[in-house]
Design an enzyme around this catalytic site. Structure first.
Site, PDB file in Angstrom:
ATOM      1  N   GLU A 101       0.792  -1.254   0.000  1.00  0.00           N
ATOM      2  CA  GLU A 101       0.000   0.000   0.000  1.00  0.00           C
ATOM      3  C   GLU A 101       0.815   1.290   0.000  1.00  0.00           C
ATOM      4  O   GLU A 101       0.490   2.240   0.714  1.00  0.00           O
ATOM      5  CB  GLU A 101      -0.970   0.012   1.178  1.00  0.00           C
ATOM      6  CG  GLU A 101      -2.033  -1.067   1.070  1.00  0.00           C
ATOM      7  CD  GLU A 101      -3.182  -0.890   2.054  1.00  0.00           C
ATOM      8  OE1 GLU A 101      -3.125   0.003   2.913  1.00  0.00           O
ATOM      9  OE2 GLU A 101      -4.159  -1.653   1.934  1.00  0.00           O
ATOM     10  N   GLU A 157      -5.880  -8.714   0.285  1.00  0.00           N
ATOM     11  CA  GLU A 157      -6.579  -8.421   1.545  1.00  0.00           C
ATOM     12  C   GLU A 157      -8.036  -8.122   1.240  1.00  0.00           C
ATOM     13  O   GLU A 157      -8.336  -7.393   0.280  1.00  0.00           O
ATOM     14  CB  GLU A 157      -5.983  -7.191   2.261  1.00  0.00           C
ATOM     15  CG  GLU A 157      -4.614  -7.413   2.847  1.00  0.00           C
ATOM     16  CD  GLU A 157      -4.082  -6.188   3.598  1.00  0.00           C
ATOM     17  OE1 GLU A 157      -4.902  -5.397   4.121  1.00  0.00           O
ATOM     18  OE2 GLU A 157      -2.852  -6.036   3.655  1.00  0.00           O
TER      19      GLU A 157
HETATM   20  C1  BGP Z   1      -4.725  -2.477   5.188  1.00  0.00           C
HETATM   21  C2  BGP Z   1      -3.378  -2.854   5.742  1.00  0.00           C
HETATM   22  C3  BGP Z   1      -3.411  -3.953   6.764  1.00  0.00           C
HETATM   23  C4  BGP Z   1      -4.655  -4.013   7.624  1.00  0.00           C
HETATM   24  C5  BGP Z   1      -5.923  -3.610   6.890  1.00  0.00           C
HETATM   25  C6  BGP Z   1      -7.140  -3.407   7.785  1.00  0.00           C
HETATM   26  O1  BGP Z   1      -4.676  -1.172   4.710  1.00  0.00           O
HETATM   27  O2  BGP Z   1      -2.544  -3.312   4.699  1.00  0.00           O
HETATM   28  O3  BGP Z   1      -2.230  -3.891   7.499  1.00  0.00           O
HETATM   29  O4  BGP Z   1      -4.489  -3.483   8.830  1.00  0.00           O
HETATM   30  O5  BGP Z   1      -5.749  -2.448   6.131  1.00  0.00           O
HETATM   31  O6  BGP Z   1      -7.049  -2.190   8.462  1.00  0.00           O
HETATM   32  P1  BGP Z   1      -7.321  -2.087  10.006  1.00  0.00           P
HETATM   33  O7  BGP Z   1      -6.391  -3.052  10.639  1.00  0.00           O
HETATM   34  O8  BGP Z   1      -7.055  -0.708  10.388  1.00  0.00           O
HETATM   35  O9  BGP Z   1      -8.739  -2.472  10.193  1.00  0.00           O
END
Ligand code: BGP
Length: 474
Positions: free
Chosen positions: A175, A373
């Site tokens: 990201e 993800e």
């Molecule tokens: C993405 C990241 C992850 C993860 C996910 C969910 O942007 O790559 O590391 O954390 O988001 O976000 P959060 O954990 O804040 O719910």
């Protein structure tokens, strides 16, 4: 059949959100070790020292460092064929700029990778998931400084060679697209990516442009290096993309939405088209930004195109119209879409959006895509040793179906679906444990209390069935 026989089913985790053991195995301090727990309403604090009495969730994570064997066995029981892990740079090079690597760090990931392979799970390794050694921030000012690219490449070379017989899939960055001078920046996003606070940057636009350029250059150089080390390596980069829809059909608003979306694509353009995009260079030229780029960079862009695109997808939003209107803010600066339901953390739930982005990406670049993800952050209640998480199943089922449609009906080449946080872990944006994504519940609360016991949720069995039928049961 929608999905190929060797479609990757599994999940993604990141070192700083799960490993804990922040001072074990001679690990050095990294940027996320200085970020406290926050909440939905209270931003995480970024401290310059570790302050007593404050809670830093990365220090404990879910203690994956000591539980990885058991956790991987549970992933295998669900039928995982792939797991995306990240290597924490500060375990391999505690300060980031050493010549010799830290053997304990290399050995730890070696054992994790062996454990995955023993269960027939393909390791997909992210080289940078918000895990910059803090020393490089203090010493060089982070990615603003081109020296950091050399340190990153030395680290990449070390691990790519060390795990060469075991790892075929590499991800250069997670990201990096959240760094861009056009976006409405927040301290936490700038910090996650580069260990710097947006509010403390002297020349925000120039610094963000430099960081974005240098990270993009680092990625293409790492791809070149990885292909030299082993031409069989498949090397991609992961982007967090959320479609930004137009507020309405007023042409100025449609154009505005296009431009808002576009900010997320210049780095992908650079990594897929063999050169840093002319439109971006022109924009920087007009703004009189000095990127400190070099003529030799052009060859790196030409030779360092990625092999695949990783897509992190959670939500969509709408663009703010050109004339100001009242509306609820969305995470990346747009507005909430009134047609969508939101998660408890205000992320607009939109399964059509994942099909939209998949199509957009594939038509633009024609590269294989893997969903790296996706998932729903939700509060879970434990009842009699399990969690009845039908809301999570519902979310994932709808998103997976949309991916299936993209493959079957739109002919997008997608080679895997990895859910975010297949085991509960620390939230990146808020630092909470209570924002859970897992099929596996971890007994740990926001105050750091709990036995760390792992429990199977209803979704565990649902995902097991989904994988066993290669998505036919969706
Ligand atoms: C993405 C990241 C992850 C993860 C996910 C969910 O942007 O790559 O590391 O954390 O988001 O976000 P959060 O954990 O804040 O719910």
């Amino acid at each position: 059949m929608a999905f190929t026989k060797d479609f990757f089913w599994g999940g993604s985790i990141a070192a700083h959100q799960c490993e804990g053991a922040w001072q074990e195995g001679d690990k050095g301090p990294a940027i996320m070790d200085f970020v406290t727990k926050g909440s939905n309403h209270e931003p995480r604090q970024i401290t310059s020292q570790i302050e007593e009495g404050l809670d830093y969730p990365s220090h404990v994570g879910i203690d994956f460092y000591h539980h990885y064997k058991k956790d991987i066995a549970l992933f295998a029981e669900m039928g995982f064929t792939a797991l995306r892990i990240s290597i924490d740079w500060s375990r391999i090079f505690p300060k980031g700029d050493e010549q010799a690597p830290n053997q304990a760090g290399l050995d730890f990931y070696d054992s994790v990778i062996d454990e995955l392979l023993a269960h027939g799970i393909e390791p997909i390794v992210t080289l940078y998931h918000f895990e910059l050694p803090i020393h490089l921030v203090h010493q060089c000012g982070s990615w603003k400084n081109r020296q950091v690219i050399d340190f990153y490449l030395h680290y990449c070379e070390t691990v790519m060679k060390f795990y060469d017989s075991k790892v075929r899939y590499w991800v250069t960055f997670n990201e990096m697209n959240h760094i861009d001078p056009q976006s409405e920046q927040s301290d936490i996003f700038t910090y996650l990516i580069a260990g710097l606070k947006y509010s403390e940057m002297e020349k925000q636009i120039e610094e963000l442009a430099k960081i974005g350029y240098n990270m993009t250059l680092a990625s293409v150089k790492a791809v070149r290096l990885g292909h030299e080390i082993n031409p069989e390596n498949k090397i991609g980069c992961v982007f967090g993309l959320n479609p930004i829809y137009s507020y309405d059909c007023q042409p100025d608003n449609v154009l505005k939405a296009f431009l808002d979306n576009d900010r997320d694509y210049y780095q992908i353009d650079a990594m897929c088209k063999g050169r840093f995009p002319k439109y971006k260079m022109k924009q920087y030229e007009v703004l009189k930004l000095d990127l400190e780029n070099q003529a030799s960079d052009e060859e790196d862009f030409r030779e360092g195109s990625i092999d695949f695109i990783g897509l992190n997808y959670y939500m969509s939003s709408i663009s703010k119209p050109v004339t100001s209107v009242a509306g609820e803010a969305a995470l990346f600066g747009g507005l909430q879409n009134p047609h969508l339901e939101q998660s408890k953390w205000g992320w607009g739930i939109d399964p059509v959006g994942i099909r939209y982005v998949l199509n957009y990406l594939y038509r633009k670049y024609e590269l294989p895509i893997i969903i790296t993800e996706n998932g729903l952050g939700a509060v879970d209640q434990v009842e009699a040793g399990t969690v009845h998480d039908d809301y999570r199943i519902d979310y994932l089922q709808k998103h997976m179906k949309a991916v299936k449609q993209a493959v079957e009906e739109d002919f997008v080449e997608c080679f895997g679906f990895l859910t975010w946080g297949p085991i509960d872990l620390v939230s990146a944006t808020t630092g909470e444990m209570s924002k859970r994504y897992g099929f596996i519940y971890v007994d740990l609360d926001n105050e750091g209390q709990g036995s760390l016991e792992r429990l199977k949720k209803d979704s565990f069995y649902w995902y097991q069935e989904t994988i066993a039928t290669n998505g036919e049961s969706l």
